[in-house]
Write an enzyme that holds these catalytic residues in place. Sequence first.
Site, short mmCIF file in Angstrom:
data_model
loop_
_atom_site.label_atom_id
_atom_site.label_comp_id
_atom_site.label_asym_id
_atom_site.label_seq_id
_atom_site.Cartn_x
_atom_site.Cartn_y
_atom_site.Cartn_z
N SER A 101 0.80 -1.23 0.00
CA SER A 101 0.00 0.00 0.00
C SER A 101 0.83 1.28 0.00
O SER A 101 0.31 2.35 -0.27
CB SER A 101 -0.94 0.02 1.21
OG SER A 101 -0.21 -0.15 2.39
N HIS A 154 -0.33 4.72 7.04
CA HIS A 154 0.24 5.33 5.83
C HIS A 154 0.56 6.80 6.03
O HIS A 154 -0.01 7.45 6.89
CB HIS A 154 -0.75 5.16 4.68
CG HIS A 154 -1.17 3.73 4.49
ND1 HIS A 154 -2.38 3.24 4.94
CD2 HIS A 154 -0.50 2.68 3.96
CE1 HIS A 154 -2.46 1.94 4.66
NE2 HIS A 154 -1.33 1.57 4.07
N ASP A 179 -3.18 8.07 7.73
CA ASP A 179 -4.05 7.21 8.53
C ASP A 179 -3.16 6.36 9.43
O ASP A 179 -1.97 6.64 9.55
CB ASP A 179 -5.02 6.40 7.65
CG ASP A 179 -4.32 5.33 6.81
OD1 ASP A 179 -3.14 5.01 7.07
OD2 ASP A 179 -4.96 4.81 5.87
#
Length: 376
Positions: free
Chosen positions: A46, A340, A337
């Site tokens: 991610s 990340h 978040d």
Amino acid sequence: MKFTMANLPGFTFFLVFFLALLFHTHGTYSSDRSSNQVALFIFGDSFLDAGNNNYINTTTLDQANFWPYGITYFNFPTGRFSDGRLVSDFIAEYANLPLIPPFMEPGNIQYNSGVNFASGGAGALVETFQGSVISLETQAINFNKVVTRLRDKLGSSEAENLISTAVYMFSIGTNDYLSPFLTASDFLNFPSHSEYVGTVIGNLSSIIQRIYNGGARKFVFMNVPPLGSLPGTKIIQSERNDSYLHELSSLATLHNKALSMILLQLEKQLKDFKYSLYDFNADVTQMMNQPLKYGLKEGKSACCGWGAFRGKYNCGGKRGDKRFELCEKPNEYLYWDSYHLTESAYKQIAFRMWNYRRSNSHTLGPYTIRNLFQAS
Ligand SMILES: *[C@@H]1O[C@H](CO)[C@@H](O)[C@H](O)[C@H]1NC(C)=O
Ligand SMILES: *[C@@H]1O[C@H](CO)[C@@H](O)[C@H](O)[C@H]1NC(C)=O
Ligand SMILES: *[C@@H]1O[C@H](CO)[C@@H](O)[C@H](O)[C@H]1NC(C)=O
């Protein structure tokens, strides 16, 4: 600010923008490859996924295609796990490339500038979040499909030239350690740390060799961040035994040492194998400890989430619990978040990756990413 259910007019607005981008991208990628352009192929998790998981059968845990992801730059959720662009987007910009399209994006994609294969939640091990992500092994298989399509389209000599001059960027490993941490109740009784790290690195190494065998020569790696210091793992500290966080951070350290060793070995074994290793772990640690020095105000709490450090992974309110908070100024935060980073953090990381200075460098390999783009 607090949000509950998705706000419908806002969502429609983002949908319109999303459609606008679809048309826009099809226009942008149709131009022919200029002869001196060096392509960028992206693999991993991610930290680099630009939207592949929008198109797979998974859950919102491994997706970021909803508001407020994307608010800072794109003005709609692209699937990137950030408020805006990722490190790889800035690297593409430095290399005079357009945004690199996700492999899974439907439509007739041109591969001349490169392709993004990364998938949020993916690890080097097939078992890591299996069934919800595109594993690194599948990403390598997808790369081979692209190689075949390029040969068909450009002829083998031009295709080989594109592939051998291209840069291959990786971020992988984080999920191999987070997955057992988040799911296993007996994390502390884990077989043996060095054995597990060996398995992760062994699989990573064989996938790198597979991509090398497909014609790749220039590799860029980001190592794994300080896993025990992420808002998303720290919030679990209060619920569980403290030792978990230490174990997690020491796994990250072991992994990063093993990664630098295996790259040295691959460089000796594989002809013309060139690499650059970026110490993402050290960079994130320094930004976390001294945010002001990096133009940030908050290095520990996330901008978007809930609870201690906003560490609950619920930005957007679509991962079970609908409650979440969103900060006013994402560009003052290190973490977007619970796992990340913000666009403003990724932007300066890319700057440091590209503009290497020995005095404050986190580049561990013999080359910088810029060297790799410039080498023939
Ligand atoms: C998606 O995954 C779920 C759960 O694994 C499964 O029940 C469903 O059939 C899958 N849908 C498709 C279209 O593959
Ligand atoms: C790759 O991982 C599997 C477990 O997923 C393990 O059994 C295997 O030994 C690993 N391979 C290497 C080369 O380390
Ligand atoms: C935490 O786990 C360690 C290792 O299993 C154990 O020695 C320690 O007593 C545990 N602490 C608590 C508070 O449960």
